[in-house]
Write a protein that holds these residues in place. Structure first.
Motif, PDB file in Angstrom:
ATOM      1  N   GLY A 122       0.844  -1.186   0.000  1.00 12.13           N
ATOM      2  CA  GLY A 122       0.000   0.000   0.000  1.00 12.13           C
ATOM      3  C   GLY A 122       0.878   1.233   0.000  1.00 12.13           C
ATOM      4  N   ASP A 123       0.699   2.082   1.004  1.00 11.77           N
ATOM      5  CA  ASP A 123       1.543   3.269   1.132  1.00 11.77           C
ATOM      6  C   ASP A 123       2.686   3.074   2.111  1.00 11.77           C
ATOM      7  OD1 ASP A 123       0.186   4.772  -0.699  1.00 11.77           O
ATOM      8  OD2 ASP A 123      -1.186   5.636   0.772  1.00 11.77           O
ATOM      9  N   ALA A 124       2.719   1.914   2.772  1.00 12.44           N
ATOM     10  CA  ALA A 124       3.737   1.665   3.790  1.00 12.44           C
ATOM     11  C   ALA A 124       4.827   0.745   3.241  1.00 12.44           C
ATOM     12  CB  ALA A 124       3.099   1.021   5.017  1.00 12.44           C
ATOM     13  N   LEU A 125       6.002   0.900   3.795  1.00 13.11           N
ATOM     14  CA  LEU A 125       7.125   0.041   3.441  1.00 13.11           C
ATOM     15  C   LEU A 125       7.139  -1.145   4.394  1.00 13.11           C
ATOM     16  CD1 LEU A 125       9.716  -0.492   1.853  1.00 13.11           C
ATOM     17  CD2 LEU A 125      10.912   0.929   3.499  1.00 13.11           C
ATOM     18  N   ASP A 126       7.004  -2.339   3.841  1.00 14.94           N
ATOM     19  CA  ASP A 126       7.025  -3.561   4.630  1.00 14.94           C
ATOM     20  C   ASP A 126       8.439  -4.129   4.554  1.00 14.94           C
ATOM     21  OD1 ASP A 126       6.544  -5.923   5.946  1.00 14.94           O
ATOM     22  OD2 ASP A 126       5.374  -6.822   4.334  1.00 14.94           O
ATOM     23  N   LEU A 127       9.201  -3.919   5.599  1.00 18.49           N
ATOM     24  CA  LEU A 127      10.595  -4.355   5.592  1.00 18.49           C
ATOM     25  C   LEU A 127      10.746  -5.867   5.666  1.00 18.49           C
ATOM     26  CD1 LEU A 127      12.324  -1.662   7.791  1.00 18.49           C
ATOM     27  CD2 LEU A 127      12.435  -1.945   5.329  1.00 18.49           C
ATOM     28  N   ARG A 128       9.728  -6.545   6.185  1.00 21.24           N
ATOM     29  CA  ARG A 128       9.778  -7.997   6.337  1.00 21.24           C
ATOM     30  C   ARG A 128      11.126  -8.413   6.890  1.00 21.24           C
ATOM     31  NH1 ARG A 128       7.013 -11.635   2.419  1.00 21.24           N
ATOM     32  NH2 ARG A 128       5.112 -11.588   3.604  1.00 21.24           N
ATOM     33  N   GLY A 129      11.867  -9.168   6.157  1.00 22.38           N
ATOM     34  CA  GLY A 129      13.160  -9.639   6.644  1.00 22.38           C
ATOM     35  C   GLY A 129      14.327  -8.881   6.061  1.00 22.38           C
ATOM     36  N   GLY A 130      14.095  -7.694   5.508  1.00 23.20           N
ATOM     37  CA  GLY A 130      15.159  -6.941   4.856  1.00 23.20           C
ATOM     38  C   GLY A 130      16.330  -6.631   5.767  1.00 23.20           C
ATOM     39  N   ALA A 131      16.034  -6.257   6.996  1.00 22.14           N
ATOM     40  CA  ALA A 131      17.108  -5.955   7.941  1.00 22.14           C
ATOM     41  C   ALA A 131      17.904  -7.218   8.260  1.00 22.14           C
ATOM     42  CB  ALA A 131      16.539  -5.349   9.216  1.00 22.14           C
ATOM     43  N   TRP A 132      17.196  -8.332   8.421  1.00 24.47           N
ATOM     44  CA  TRP A 132      17.886  -9.582   8.716  1.00 24.47           C
ATOM     45  C   TRP A 132      18.727 -10.043   7.525  1.00 24.47           C
ATOM     46  CZ3 TRP A 132      18.619 -10.737  13.432  1.00 24.47           C
ATOM     47  CH2 TRP A 132      17.684 -10.402  14.395  1.00 24.47           C
ATOM     48  N   LEU A 133      18.224  -9.807   6.320  1.00 20.95           N
ATOM     49  CA  LEU A 133      19.012 -10.156   5.139  1.00 20.95           C
ATOM     50  C   LEU A 133      20.287  -9.323   5.081  1.00 20.95           C
ATOM     51  CD1 LEU A 133      16.301 -10.527   2.360  1.00 20.95           C
ATOM     52  CD2 LEU A 133      17.581 -12.343   3.478  1.00 20.95           C
ATOM     53  N   ALA A 134      20.180  -8.041   5.399  1.00 22.87           N
ATOM     54  CA  ALA A 134      21.358  -7.170   5.388  1.00 22.87           C
ATOM     55  C   ALA A 134      22.367  -7.627   6.443  1.00 22.87           C
ATOM     56  CB  ALA A 134      20.951  -5.721   5.621  1.00 22.87           C
ATOM     57  N   VAL A 135      21.877  -7.999   7.615  1.00 22.47           N
ATOM     58  CA  VAL A 135      22.765  -8.518   8.661  1.00 22.47           C
ATOM     59  C   VAL A 135      23.414  -9.824   8.200  1.00 22.47           C
ATOM     60  CG1 VAL A 135      22.795  -9.514  11.000  1.00 22.47           C
ATOM     61  CG2 VAL A 135      21.577  -7.372  10.570  1.00 22.47           C
ATOM     62  N   ALA A 136      22.635 -10.676   7.532  1.00 24.26           N
ATOM     63  CA  ALA A 136      23.181 -11.946   7.038  1.00 24.26           C
ATOM     64  C   ALA A 136      24.263 -11.710   5.989  1.00 24.26           C
ATOM     65  CB  ALA A 136      22.064 -12.806   6.451  1.00 24.26           C
ATOM     66  N   VAL A 137      24.080 -10.707   5.133  1.00 22.03           N
ATOM     67  CA  VAL A 137      25.093 -10.396   4.121  1.00 22.03           C
ATOM     68  C   VAL A 137      26.375  -9.922   4.789  1.00 22.03           C
ATOM     69  CG1 VAL A 137      25.683  -8.800   2.251  1.00 22.03           C
ATOM     70  CG2 VAL A 137      23.469  -9.938   2.254  1.00 22.03           C
ATOM     71  N   VAL A 138      26.262  -9.011   5.742  1.00 12.70           N
ATOM     72  CA  VAL A 138      27.454  -8.490   6.428  1.00 12.70           C
ATOM     73  C   VAL A 138      28.159  -9.602   7.204  1.00 12.70           C
ATOM     74  CG1 VAL A 138      28.240  -6.904   8.235  1.00 12.70           C
ATOM     75  CG2 VAL A 138      26.585  -6.137   6.516  1.00 12.70           C
ATOM     76  N   ALA A 139      27.387 -10.414   7.918  1.00 15.60           N
ATOM     77  CA  ALA A 139      27.986 -11.520   8.674  1.00 15.60           C
ATOM     78  C   ALA A 139      28.605 -12.535   7.727  1.00 15.60           C
ATOM     79  CB  ALA A 139      26.932 -12.195   9.551  1.00 15.60           C
ATOM     80  N   GLY A 140      27.959 -12.788   6.597  1.00 13.15           N
ATOM     81  CA  GLY A 140      28.507 -13.720   5.620  1.00 13.15           C
ATOM     82  C   GLY A 140      29.810 -13.233   5.017  1.00 13.15           C
ATOM     83  N   VAL A 141      29.898 -11.948   4.752  1.00 13.96           N
ATOM     84  CA  VAL A 141      31.152 -11.389   4.210  1.00 13.96           C
ATOM     85  C   VAL A 141      32.266 -11.508   5.250  1.00 13.96           C
ATOM     86  CG1 VAL A 141      32.270  -9.247   3.469  1.00 13.96           C
ATOM     87  CG2 VAL A 141      30.040  -9.873   2.532  1.00 13.96           C
ATOM     88  N   ALA A 142      31.953 -11.249   6.505  1.00  9.79           N
ATOM     89  CA  ALA A 142      32.966 -11.387   7.561  1.00  9.79           C
ATOM     90  C   ALA A 142      33.421 -12.841   7.684  1.00  9.79           C
ATOM     91  CB  ALA A 142      32.406 -10.891   8.890  1.00  9.79           C
ATOM     92  N   LEU A 143      32.465 -13.770   7.656  1.00  9.19           N
ATOM     93  CA  LEU A 143      32.804 -15.189   7.724  1.00  9.19           C
ATOM     94  C   LEU A 143      33.593 -15.618   6.493  1.00  9.19           C
ATOM     95  CD1 LEU A 143      32.551 -17.896   9.191  1.00  9.19           C
ATOM     96  CD2 LEU A 143      30.368 -18.218   7.999  1.00  9.19           C
ATOM     97  N   LEU A 144      33.250 -15.066   5.350  1.00 10.84           N
ATOM     98  CA  LEU A 144      33.970 -15.371   4.117  1.00 10.84           C
ATOM     99  C   LEU A 144      35.414 -14.899   4.191  1.00 10.84           C
ATOM    100  CD1 LEU A 144      33.910 -16.457   1.240  1.00 10.84           C
ATOM    101  CD2 LEU A 144      33.065 -14.229   0.509  1.00 10.84           C
ATOM    102  N   ALA A 145      35.639 -13.726   4.764  1.00 11.24           N
ATOM    103  CA  ALA A 145      37.010 -13.218   4.899  1.00 11.24           C
ATOM    104  C   ALA A 145      37.850 -14.146   5.769  1.00 11.24           C
ATOM    105  CB  ALA A 145      37.001 -11.807   5.478  1.00 11.24           C
ATOM    106  N   VAL A 146      37.260 -14.619   6.855  1.00 13.10           N
ATOM    107  CA  VAL A 146      37.981 -15.540   7.749  1.00 13.10           C
ATOM    108  C   VAL A 146      38.217 -16.870   7.048  1.00 13.10           C
ATOM    109  CG1 VAL A 146      37.793 -16.857   9.897  1.00 13.10           C
ATOM    110  CG2 VAL A 146      37.148 -14.446   9.852  1.00 13.10           C
ATOM    111  N   THR A 147      37.193 -17.370   6.378  1.00 11.77           N
ATOM    112  CA  THR A 147      37.300 -18.669   5.708  1.00 11.77           C
ATOM    113  C   THR A 147      38.306 -18.620   4.560  1.00 11.77           C
ATOM    114  OG1 THR A 147      34.988 -19.088   6.264  1.00 11.77           O
ATOM    115  CG2 THR A 147      35.961 -20.491   4.592  1.00 11.77           C
ATOM    116  N   ALA A 148      38.260 -17.547   3.778  1.00 12.66           N
ATOM    117  CA  ALA A 148      39.188 -17.423   2.648  1.00 12.66           C
ATOM    118  C   ALA A 148      40.628 -17.315   3.130  1.00 12.66           C
ATOM    119  CB  ALA A 148      38.824 -16.206   1.803  1.00 12.66           C
ATOM    120  N   ARG A 149      40.833 -16.648   4.231  1.00 16.51           N
ATOM    121  CA  ARG A 149      42.192 -16.488   4.767  1.00 16.51           C
ATOM    122  C   ARG A 149      42.777 -17.839   5.186  1.00 16.51           C
ATOM    123  NH1 ARG A 149      43.925 -11.549   6.906  1.00 16.51           N
ATOM    124  NH2 ARG A 149      41.731 -11.034   6.799  1.00 16.51           N
TER     125      ARG A 149
END
Length: 157
Positions: A122-149
């Motif tokens: 409608g006129d509202a923004l439904d974030l649903r899991g958007g914030a959690w997805l963003a957190v998952a991306v950031v955490a995944g990149v951090a885990l990827l840096a450790v794993t790749a190293r």
């Protein structure tokens, strides 16, 4: 690139940059196409252009979630990266887009990043899991840096 003495984190980061640019370019082109189409038919309805931009941003976060998971598979089990990466995209897309039509449970549908992406309701923004997805991306990149190293590169057999 590995022959040039590039470190593993920088090597993985280069691939991530290419994937991020591809996701952003694809969704920017789709948003521009939607905007041009809307402006050509009815220039007074700019709210629909905003909706297209919000939808694209939500899909970008969902796509980047899959990019990070696929990159983690490359770092952990490189030989499985191709089938696992494409299986993730296929399952997430089918479940997220067609899950309700297939009669899947809400929990199964919500597990797909595409279903959890932010959207306009409608006129509202439904974030649903958007914030959690963003957190998952950031955490995944951090885990990827450790794993790749820590990853040992073995020659092909």
């Amino acid at each position: 690139m590995r022959a040039a003495g590039v470190g593993p984190v920088r090597w993985v980061a280069a691939y991530l940059v290419v994937a991020v640019v591809a996701v952003v370019a694809c969704l920017a082109a789709a948003t521009a196409g939607a905007a041009l189409g809307q402006l050509a038919t009815d220039a007074s309805q700019t709210d629909l252009i905003r909706d297209a931009a919000v939808a694209a941003a939500g899909q970008a976060v969902a796509a980047l979630t899959l990019v990070v998971v696929a990159a983690l598979v490359v770092a952990v089990a490189p030989r499985l990266s191709l089938p696992v990466g494409w299986a993730l995209v296929g399952v997430a897309t089918v479940v997220g887009l067609f899950g309700p039509l297939l009669g899947l449970s809400d929990a199964a549908v919500d597990a797909s990043p595409f279903a959890a992406a932010p959207r306009i309701d409608g006129d509202a923004l439904d974030l649903r899991g958007g914030a959690w997805l963003a957190v998952a991306v950031v955490a995944g990149v951090a885990l990827l840096a450790v794993t790749a190293r820590r990853r040992e590169l073995a020659p092909e057999r």
